[in-house]
Design an enzyme around this catalytic site. Sequence first.
Site, PDB file in Angstrom:
ATOM      1  CB  SER A  20     -18.907   2.838  61.802  1.00 48.42           C
ATOM      2  OG  SER A  20     -18.282   3.443  62.908  1.00 48.42           O
ATOM      3  CG  ASN A 107      -9.948  12.058  62.297  1.00 49.23           C
ATOM      4  OD1 ASN A 107     -11.008  11.446  62.425  1.00 49.23           O
ATOM      5  ND2 ASN A 107      -9.889  13.343  62.030  1.00 49.23           N
ATOM      6  CG  HIS A 153      -7.707 -21.315  21.582  1.00 46.08           C
ATOM      7  ND1 HIS A 153      -7.913 -19.993  21.278  1.00 46.08           N
ATOM      8  CD2 HIS A 153      -6.413 -21.568  21.232  1.00 46.08           C
ATOM      9  CE1 HIS A 153      -6.806 -19.479  20.743  1.00 46.08           C
ATOM     10  NE2 HIS A 153      -5.879 -20.413  20.718  1.00 46.08           N
ATOM     11  CB  SER A 274     -29.686 -32.289  42.668  1.00 45.56           C
ATOM     12  OG  SER A 274     -31.013 -32.061  42.223  1.00 45.56           O
ATOM     13  CE  LYS A 280     -26.996 -31.819  38.809  1.00 41.65           C
ATOM     14  NZ  LYS A 280     -26.719 -31.048  37.645  1.00 41.65           N
ATOM     15  CG  ASN A 282     -24.879 -30.168  41.652  1.00 43.04           C
ATOM     16  OD1 ASN A 282     -24.697 -30.755  40.582  1.00 43.04           O
ATOM     17  ND2 ASN A 282     -26.072 -29.922  42.152  1.00 43.04           N
ATOM     18  CD  GLU A 287     -21.400 -24.718  40.499  1.00 39.75           C
ATOM     19  OE1 GLU A 287     -22.160 -24.406  39.585  1.00 39.75           O
ATOM     20  OE2 GLU A 287     -21.716 -25.543  41.383  1.00 39.75           O
ATOM     21  CE1 TYR A 314     -12.176   9.216  59.004  1.00 33.06           C
ATOM     22  CE2 TYR A 314     -13.691  11.034  59.438  1.00 33.06           C
ATOM     23  CZ  TYR A 314     -13.436   9.680  59.340  1.00 33.06           C
ATOM     24  OH  TYR A 314     -14.442   8.786  59.583  1.00 33.06           O
ATOM     25  CE  LYS A 322     -14.050   1.667  60.097  1.00 33.87           C
ATOM     26  NZ  LYS A 322     -13.358   2.794  59.431  1.00 33.87           N
TER      27      LYS A 322
HETATM   28  N1  ARG Z   1     -15.943   5.686  62.913  1.00 34.05           N
HETATM   29  C1  ARG Z   1     -15.049   6.576  62.263  1.00 34.05           C
HETATM   30  C2  ARG Z   1     -14.419   5.893  61.046  1.00 34.05           C
HETATM   31  O1  ARG Z   1     -14.441   4.726  60.985  1.00 34.05           O
HETATM   32  C3  ARG Z   1     -13.930   6.984  63.185  1.00 34.05           C
HETATM   33  C4  ARG Z   1     -13.319   8.292  62.832  1.00 34.05           C
HETATM   34  C5  ARG Z   1     -14.268   9.382  63.111  1.00 34.05           C
HETATM   35  N2  ARG Z   1     -13.652  10.636  62.923  1.00 34.05           N
HETATM   36  C6  ARG Z   1     -14.354  11.769  62.794  1.00 34.05           C
HETATM   37  N3  ARG Z   1     -13.683  12.831  62.553  1.00 34.05           N
HETATM   38  N4  ARG Z   1     -15.644  11.785  62.886  1.00 34.05           N
HETATM   39  O2  ARG Z   1     -13.947   6.524  60.139  1.00 34.05           O
END
Ligand code: ARG
Length: 458
Positions: A20, A107, A153, A274, A280, A282, A287, A314, A322
């Site tokens: 991540s 966690n 409308h 354009s 143009k 735009n 948009e 968890y 995220k």
């Molecule tokens: N990178 C993990 C997340 O964003 C952190 C928590 C990881 N916890 C675990 N028990 N593997 O959720």
Amino acid sequence: MWGGRFAEGPSAIMREINASIPFDKNLWQQDIEASRAHVAMLGACGIVTSEDAETILGGLGTVAGEYERDGVPEDWDLEDIHMTTESRLAELIGPVAGRLHTARSRNDQVATDFRLWVRDTIDQTDAALEQLQCALVERADEHSASIMPGFTHLQTAQPVTLGHHLMAYFEMIRRDRSRFHDARARLNQCPLGSAALAGTGFPIDREMTAQALGFDAPTANSLDAVSDRDFAMEYLTAAAQCSLHLSRLAEEFVIWASQPFGFVKLPDTLSTGSSIMPQKKNPDAAELVRGHAGRIVGCSTALMVTMKGLPLAYSKDMQDDKPPVFEAANLLGLSIAAMTGMVADCTFVTERMRQAAELGYATATDLADWLVREAGIPFREAHHITGAAVKLAEKNGVALDQLSLDELKAIDARIDERVFAALSVDASVASRASLGGTAPEQVRKQVALARDYLGQRA
Ligand code: ARG
């Protein structure tokens, strides 16, 4: 970090799907801040020595400086921002770094970091929305008596004032800010100290970390604390609703800027040309604000579907919380800024708006109301008589107030010359002075109240 029980390392695909760090490096400041609060608490409670706490605090400062200067390194083997920081800390200060994670789990750490991040984002969003409201109030004040057609409308309905129309968006943004405000209040509890799921046997002081991080209190239940993402979903639903408002405003600008309407000239700075059609200009920014709303609603849906059906506590699915929040925050920030610029810097073509209001029989209701008021005719009958007048005007290609008195009398003998005073667009808007109505005097009242709310009395 957890190699003790494994004979083999992860496969390439495991490393990739698990990492991540490409996105949660966004949390680095919150991660360092929460680690600082945690280790200071460990020191104060005697869980680590004060020298070790000091060493760790110093090391965290160095890591923060490096991230600030060089960015956060992305090593998939280290999975996430938490392990990346801890591993760099260990390189800098040695094995004492390993004491930082006492009485803590990733966690509760990620739940804390993410709350801090969403809280900061809500504060930034609120400030940006306030700027948009200021722009709306300024332009509404300037155009409290500028007449435009009001639509239902998308058909001309009754004349309204441009200031009134703009203040409608002010109200939407007021509700958006209040939703973010509510979300922030519920978010502001600290999960830190919930550890993996069950709490910890170490004599920690959760009040202390909660306070250090600006939370109102520690969360009440450790299982809930590590598996709750309501705060992120509340942020996203508020963001989605806000984006819908911005999208509707953007759509008005797209329509108004089109040649058949010609109600507004967009700022050059927020338009594009354009490559083939030289004439143009735009409304791309508008948009894209409209388009972004779709993506932001998608982010909100994405997280809700991710959370649906997860047992306590968890699960790794929650790592996917995220990206939608980061994406929505980025898109919403851009959308608010674009619409603020557009409102502040566009040129309203008030003559065109006025002409359009005069063209579309927008004062037909005023004729019907006049018949009720002055001739004592029941509204349904007055509606019918007015319909006949509109039909005639349409046939003759004139506005309602361009019909002659004789022509009107031929439709209904009870009409007299005083009716003409009610048929101009100015008379029409001036008459709608009920609370919250479109009359210039009402708009000026709304503007004054809005300025009180914004704390910037003119
Ligand atoms: N990178 C993990 C997340 O964003 C952190 C928590 C990881 N916890 C675990 N028990 N593997 O959720």
